[in-house]
Design a protein around this motif. Structure first.
Motif, PDB file in Angstrom:
ATOM      1  N   ASP A  38       0.817  -1.212   0.000  1.00  0.00           N
ATOM      2  CA  ASP A  38       0.000   0.000   0.000  1.00  0.00           C
ATOM      3  C   ASP A  38       0.854   1.266   0.000  1.00  0.00           C
ATOM      4  N   ALA A  39       1.953   1.266   0.734  1.00  0.00           N
ATOM      5  CA  ALA A  39       2.792   2.459   0.836  1.00  0.00           C
ATOM      6  C   ALA A  39       3.465   2.819  -0.481  1.00  0.00           C
ATOM      7  N   ASP A  40       3.551   1.872  -1.417  1.00  0.00           N
ATOM      8  CA  ASP A  40       4.295   2.090  -2.662  1.00  0.00           C
ATOM      9  C   ASP A  40       3.416   2.211  -3.893  1.00  0.00           C
ATOM     10  N   VAL A  41       2.110   2.324  -3.714  1.00  0.00           N
ATOM     11  CA  VAL A  41       1.205   2.452  -4.862  1.00  0.00           C
ATOM     12  C   VAL A  41       1.408   3.809  -5.534  1.00  0.00           C
ATOM     13  N   PRO A  42       1.687   3.835  -6.841  1.00  0.00           N
ATOM     14  CA  PRO A  42       1.935   5.114  -7.531  1.00  0.00           C
ATOM     15  C   PRO A  42       0.655   5.747  -8.055  1.00  0.00           C
ATOM     16  N   LEU A  43       0.780   6.971  -8.515  1.00  0.00           N
ATOM     17  CA  LEU A  43      -0.314   7.632  -9.207  1.00  0.00           C
ATOM     18  C   LEU A  43      -0.482   7.065 -10.607  1.00  0.00           C
ATOM     19  N   SER A  44      -1.703   7.097 -11.100  1.00  0.00           N
ATOM     20  CA  SER A  44      -1.962   6.803 -12.505  1.00  0.00           C
ATOM     21  C   SER A  44      -1.658   8.064 -13.317  1.00  0.00           C
ATOM     22  N   PRO A  45      -1.604   7.968 -14.646  1.00  0.00           N
ATOM     23  CA  PRO A  45      -1.428   9.188 -15.448  1.00  0.00           C
ATOM     24  C   PRO A  45      -2.499  10.237 -15.170  1.00  0.00           C
ATOM     25  N   THR A  46      -3.738   9.795 -14.972  1.00  0.00           N
ATOM     26  CA  THR A  46      -4.798  10.741 -14.621  1.00  0.00           C
ATOM     27  C   THR A  46      -4.517  11.391 -13.274  1.00  0.00           C
ATOM     28  N   GLY A  47      -4.018  10.604 -12.314  1.00  0.00           N
ATOM     29  CA  GLY A  47      -3.686  11.146 -11.006  1.00  0.00           C
ATOM     30  C   GLY A  47      -2.616  12.214 -11.075  1.00  0.00           C
ATOM     31  N   GLU A  48      -1.621  12.013 -11.931  1.00  0.00           N
ATOM     32  CA  GLU A  48      -0.576  13.026 -12.079  1.00  0.00           C
ATOM     33  C   GLU A  48      -1.146  14.307 -12.684  1.00  0.00           C
ATOM     34  N   GLU A  49      -2.051  14.156 -13.637  1.00  0.00           N
ATOM     35  CA  GLU A  49      -2.689  15.328 -14.235  1.00  0.00           C
ATOM     36  C   GLU A  49      -3.520  16.073 -13.184  1.00  0.00           C
ATOM     37  N   GLN A  50      -4.233  15.328 -12.336  1.00  0.00           N
ATOM     38  CA  GLN A  50      -5.012  15.954 -11.267  1.00  0.00           C
ATOM     39  C   GLN A  50      -4.111  16.708 -10.292  1.00  0.00           C
ATOM     40  N   ALA A  51      -2.965  16.126  -9.955  1.00  0.00           N
ATOM     41  CA  ALA A  51      -2.041  16.783  -9.025  1.00  0.00           C
ATOM     42  C   ALA A  51      -1.490  18.079  -9.619  1.00  0.00           C
ATOM     43  N   ARG A  52      -1.167  18.070 -10.898  1.00  0.00           N
ATOM     44  CA  ARG A  52      -0.655  19.297 -11.536  1.00  0.00           C
ATOM     45  C   ARG A  52      -1.741  20.379 -11.561  1.00  0.00           C
ATOM     46  N   ALA A  53      -2.980  19.972 -11.807  1.00  0.00           N
ATOM     47  CA  ALA A  53      -4.083  20.947 -11.792  1.00  0.00           C
ATOM     48  C   ALA A  53      -4.265  21.528 -10.395  1.00  0.00           C
ATOM     49  N   THR A  54      -4.079  20.705  -9.375  1.00  0.00           N
ATOM     50  CA  THR A  54      -4.151  21.198  -8.000  1.00  0.00           C
ATOM     51  C   THR A  54      -3.036  22.206  -7.742  1.00  0.00           C
ATOM     52  N   GLY A  55      -1.867  21.964  -8.325  1.00  0.00           N
ATOM     53  CA  GLY A  55      -0.767  22.911  -8.205  1.00  0.00           C
ATOM     54  C   GLY A  55      -1.092  24.250  -8.837  1.00  0.00           C
ATOM     55  N   ARG A  56      -1.782  24.233  -9.978  1.00  0.00           N
ATOM     56  CA  ARG A  56      -2.152  25.496 -10.622  1.00  0.00           C
ATOM     57  C   ARG A  56      -3.173  26.251  -9.765  1.00  0.00           C
ATOM     58  N   TRP A  57      -4.042  25.501  -9.080  1.00  0.00           N
ATOM     59  CA  TRP A  57      -4.987  26.145  -8.153  1.00  0.00           C
ATOM     60  C   TRP A  57      -4.232  26.798  -7.003  1.00  0.00           C
ATOM     61  N   LEU A  58      -3.274  26.092  -6.421  1.00  0.00           N
ATOM     62  CA  LEU A  58      -2.500  26.657  -5.315  1.00  0.00           C
ATOM     63  C   LEU A  58      -1.736  27.903  -5.755  1.00  0.00           C
TER      64      LEU A  58
END
Length: 243
Positions: A38-58
């Motif tokens: 569980d500790a090593d589960v990575p993001l999916s490509p969609t998850g990475e896109e969501q994280a970058r969008a969250t960065g633009r919001w911040l």
């Protein structure tokens, strides 16, 4: 004890386990079929896109509203979400194991159907005790998560009084933080979990607004993803915890 000026928690972006869980549940499988701990589960490509969008919001927040400091779960999917969301912001980030996901013990990696099929006694015990107090063998109850988050909140209030803090973590933590920050009852917390699934990269936040305690500003908010044209993960694709 002095209060924080603002607090946010961002759930991690869509992970490969979220995708696998949705597939397993839709097919009626008992096992999610995880290939990582569980500790090593990575993001999916969609998850990475969501994280970058969250960065633009911040990055788009006015300077007086931006977080001063960030703390993340040490689990890879949360760490990577924080890295992508905070890239270029200059916000210092640290890891804290108290923000890890709830541990499911022997039920880890099972779909809800798998829990009922393989551990019917545990499924019955969970129904009898309720979501809040049920502790799977080798795992944690929601009360255990509350204990570690209560300690974390105390440290944040002591070390960052009057500052704005953003956390990166997991779905169960969002609910438990609402329980702690807002002084909810067990019944109110359980009702929340029945009404909502926490979306990937959803933002939940509180601020004082000049008062002496935090008050809820937003809950499970993914408007920043929709504004960016980034697809939020559909609710039926969010990994449903079996307990």
């Amino acid at each position: 004890m002095a209060e924080l000026a603002a607090l946010w928690i961002v759930r991690h972006g869509e992970s490969t386990a979220n995708v696998a869980a949705a597939r397993a549940e839709s097919s009626g499988a008992e096992l999610i079929g995880l290939t990582h701990r569980d500790a090593d589960v990575p993001l999916s490509p969609t998850g990475e896109e969501q994280a970058r969008a969250t960065g633009r919001w911040l990055a788009g927040l006015p300077p007086h509203r931006r977080p001063d400091v960030a703390v993340t779960s040490p689990y890879l999917r949360a760490v990577r979400t924080a890295e992508l969301a905070l890239d270029g912001t200059g916000i210092p980030v640290s890891r804290d194991e108290r923000l890890r996901d709830r541990e499911l013990g022997v039920l880890d990696g099972l779909t809800p159907h798998g829990v009922r099929a393989r551990y019917p006694d545990e499924a019955e015990r969970r129904t009898r005790l309720g979501k809040f107090y049920y502790r799977p063998p080798g795992g944690e109850a929601w009360t255990d998560v509350a204990l570690r988050l209560r300690a974390l909140l105390g440290d944040l209030r002591r070390d960052h009084a009057g500052r704005r803090v953003v956390l990166f973590g997991h779905d169960a933590l969002v609910f438990v933080l609402r329980y702690l920050v807002e002084g909810l009852t067990e019944a109110e917390l359980v009702a929340l979990t029945r009404q909502d699934l926490i979306m990937n990269c959803a933002v939940t936040g509180w601020s004082t607004g000049g008062a002496d305690r935090l008050a809820l500003d937003c809950f499970n908010d993914v408007s920043h993803l929709r504004q960016e044209g980034t697809p939020p993960t559909r609710e039926d694709e969010v990994r449903a915890k079996p307990v």
